[in-house]
Design an enzyme around this catalytic site. Structure first.
Site, PDB file in Angstrom:
ATOM      1  N   THR A 218       5.831   0.068   9.158  1.00  0.00           N
ATOM      2  CA  THR A 218       5.435   1.426   9.532  1.00  0.00           C
ATOM      3  C   THR A 218       3.961   1.727   9.273  1.00  0.00           C
ATOM      4  O   THR A 218       3.476   2.787   9.670  1.00  0.00           O
ATOM      5  CB  THR A 218       6.302   2.455   8.790  1.00  0.00           C
ATOM      6  OG1 THR A 218       6.203   2.209   7.376  1.00  0.00           O
ATOM      7  CG2 THR A 218       7.754   2.342   9.228  1.00  0.00           C
ATOM      8  N   ASP A 219       3.257   0.810   8.615  1.00  0.00           N
ATOM      9  CA  ASP A 219       1.832   1.012   8.364  1.00  0.00           C
ATOM     10  C   ASP A 219       1.059  -0.259   8.710  1.00  0.00           C
ATOM     11  O   ASP A 219       0.226  -0.728   7.928  1.00  0.00           O
ATOM     12  CB  ASP A 219       1.591   1.409   6.904  1.00  0.00           C
ATOM     13  CG  ASP A 219       0.158   1.897   6.670  1.00  0.00           C
ATOM     14  OD1 ASP A 219      -0.484   2.354   7.644  1.00  0.00           O
ATOM     15  OD2 ASP A 219      -0.318   1.831   5.524  1.00  0.00           O
ATOM     16  N   LEU A 220       1.321  -0.791   9.901  1.00  0.00           N
ATOM     17  CA  LEU A 220       0.650  -2.028  10.318  1.00  0.00           C
ATOM     18  C   LEU A 220      -0.781  -1.701  10.746  1.00  0.00           C
ATOM     19  O   LEU A 220      -0.995  -1.057  11.772  1.00  0.00           O
ATOM     20  CB  LEU A 220       1.416  -2.685  11.458  1.00  0.00           C
ATOM     21  CG  LEU A 220       0.934  -4.081  11.865  1.00  0.00           C
ATOM     22  CD1 LEU A 220       1.116  -5.069  10.714  1.00  0.00           C
ATOM     23  CD2 LEU A 220       1.689  -4.574  13.100  1.00  0.00           C
TER      24      LEU A 220
ATOM     25  N   ASN B 134      -3.906  -4.381   6.192  1.00  0.00           N
ATOM     26  CA  ASN B 134      -2.677  -5.017   5.719  1.00  0.00           C
ATOM     27  C   ASN B 134      -2.424  -6.388   6.341  1.00  0.00           C
ATOM     28  O   ASN B 134      -1.332  -6.927   6.236  1.00  0.00           O
ATOM     29  CB  ASN B 134      -1.475  -4.108   5.985  1.00  0.00           C
ATOM     30  CG  ASN B 134      -1.508  -2.865   5.116  1.00  0.00           C
ATOM     31  OD1 ASN B 134      -2.097  -2.876   4.038  1.00  0.00           O
ATOM     32  ND2 ASN B 134      -0.895  -1.795   5.585  1.00  0.00           N
TER      33      ASN B 134
ATOM     34  N   ARG C 214      -0.116   1.189  16.700  1.00  0.00           N
ATOM     35  CA  ARG C 214      -0.744   1.598  15.437  1.00  0.00           C
ATOM     36  C   ARG C 214      -1.816   0.597  15.024  1.00  0.00           C
ATOM     37  O   ARG C 214      -2.903   0.977  14.559  1.00  0.00           O
ATOM     38  CB  ARG C 214       0.319   1.724  14.340  1.00  0.00           C
ATOM     39  CG  ARG C 214      -0.215   2.262  13.019  1.00  0.00           C
ATOM     40  CD  ARG C 214       0.882   2.360  11.983  1.00  0.00           C
ATOM     41  NE  ARG C 214       0.407   2.962  10.751  1.00  0.00           N
ATOM     42  CZ  ARG C 214       0.416   4.251  10.489  1.00  0.00           C
ATOM     43  NH1 ARG C 214       0.916   5.086  11.385  1.00  0.00           N
ATOM     44  NH2 ARG C 214      -0.051   4.719   9.347  1.00  0.00           N
TER      45      ARG C 214
END
Length: 234
Positions: free
Chosen positions: A166-168, A172, A204
């Site tokens: 959910t936070d690619l 990261n 994203r």
């Protein structure tokens, strides 16, 4: 082997092949300082401590809230069950991906400390050796087509395991000194069976490239995205 320790109001899950140190103390930075095993730190939402285990270098992170709410209740979360807590979920997700051959940090241990209706959480996982995130690399040089394709291939492997990151973003994703691609930071990520969310992950990631071009003038062009997607589609 994965083992569980439940003592008082603390729930700890750990890999006994990776952790030979004191299980109950290993989530305390002071414990590692006393043993002179702190090898570095990083600032983010709180401090991540890098420590030297007998088996590997590891990263110790205490879970903290962000945003305005995080300024009021910095590190407490509503308790709905041990396996639904953030550190335990991230431990299991990393273990599954690692066992499936996806390049992610190996989970070493996770802890949940219950207090009334709330809990606090910690995670100890592998520190990827000699690795740098894409933001730092792209400030120094361009990536090759092969490197972008390797990034795309690793994301595809993660998606084949039905893991929604959910936070690619490019903070990261790491490259080590052997050219190996790693994906990190799986807090609040989960397995998802339906289709469609994979596109959201990729969109994203693309936005993060655009953001860092404007913010730091990283060495990136639109055509590089095509190279990444070629690796993803293989």
């Amino acid at each position: 082997m994965i083992k569980v320790l439940l003592k008082n109001k603390d729930y700890i899950i750990y890999n006994d092949e990776l952790l030979n140190e004191n299980i109950e103390q290993c989530f305390s930075a002071d414990y590692w300082k006393q043993k002179n095993k702190i090898i570095g730190s990083a600032q983010g939402r709180g401090t991540t401590w890098f420590v030297q285990l007998l088996t590997m270098q590891a990263a110790l992170r205490h879970y903290r809230r962000g945003g305005l709410f995080g300024k009021i209740i910095s590190d407490y979360y509503f308790f709905t069950g041990w396996d639904k807590s953030r550190s335990i979920q991230e431990f299991h997700l990393l273990d599954k991906l690692s066992q499936s051959g996806v390049n992610v940090p190996q989970p070493v241990a996770a802890k949940v400390s219950k207090s009334g209706l709330c809990y606090r959480a910690d995670l100890l996982c592998e520190k990827i050796a000699n690795a740098t995130d894409l933001v730092d690399i792209l400030q120094q040089r361009c990536l090759s087509k092969l490197e972008y394709q390797s990034i795309g291939a690793q994301i595809k492997k993660m998606h084949k395991n039905q893991v929604n990151h959910t936070d690619l973003n490019i903070h990261n994703i790491l490259l080590d000194d052997q050219g190996k691609v790693w994906i990190i930071d799986f807090d609040k990520c989960f397995q998802q069976q339906r289709e469609g969310w994979q596109k959201g992950n990729l969109e994203r990631l693309l936005r993060s490239f655009h953001k860092e071009v404007k913010k730091r003038s990283i060495n990136w062009q639109e055509g590089n995205w095509d190279d990444l997607m070629r690796g993803y589609r293989v």
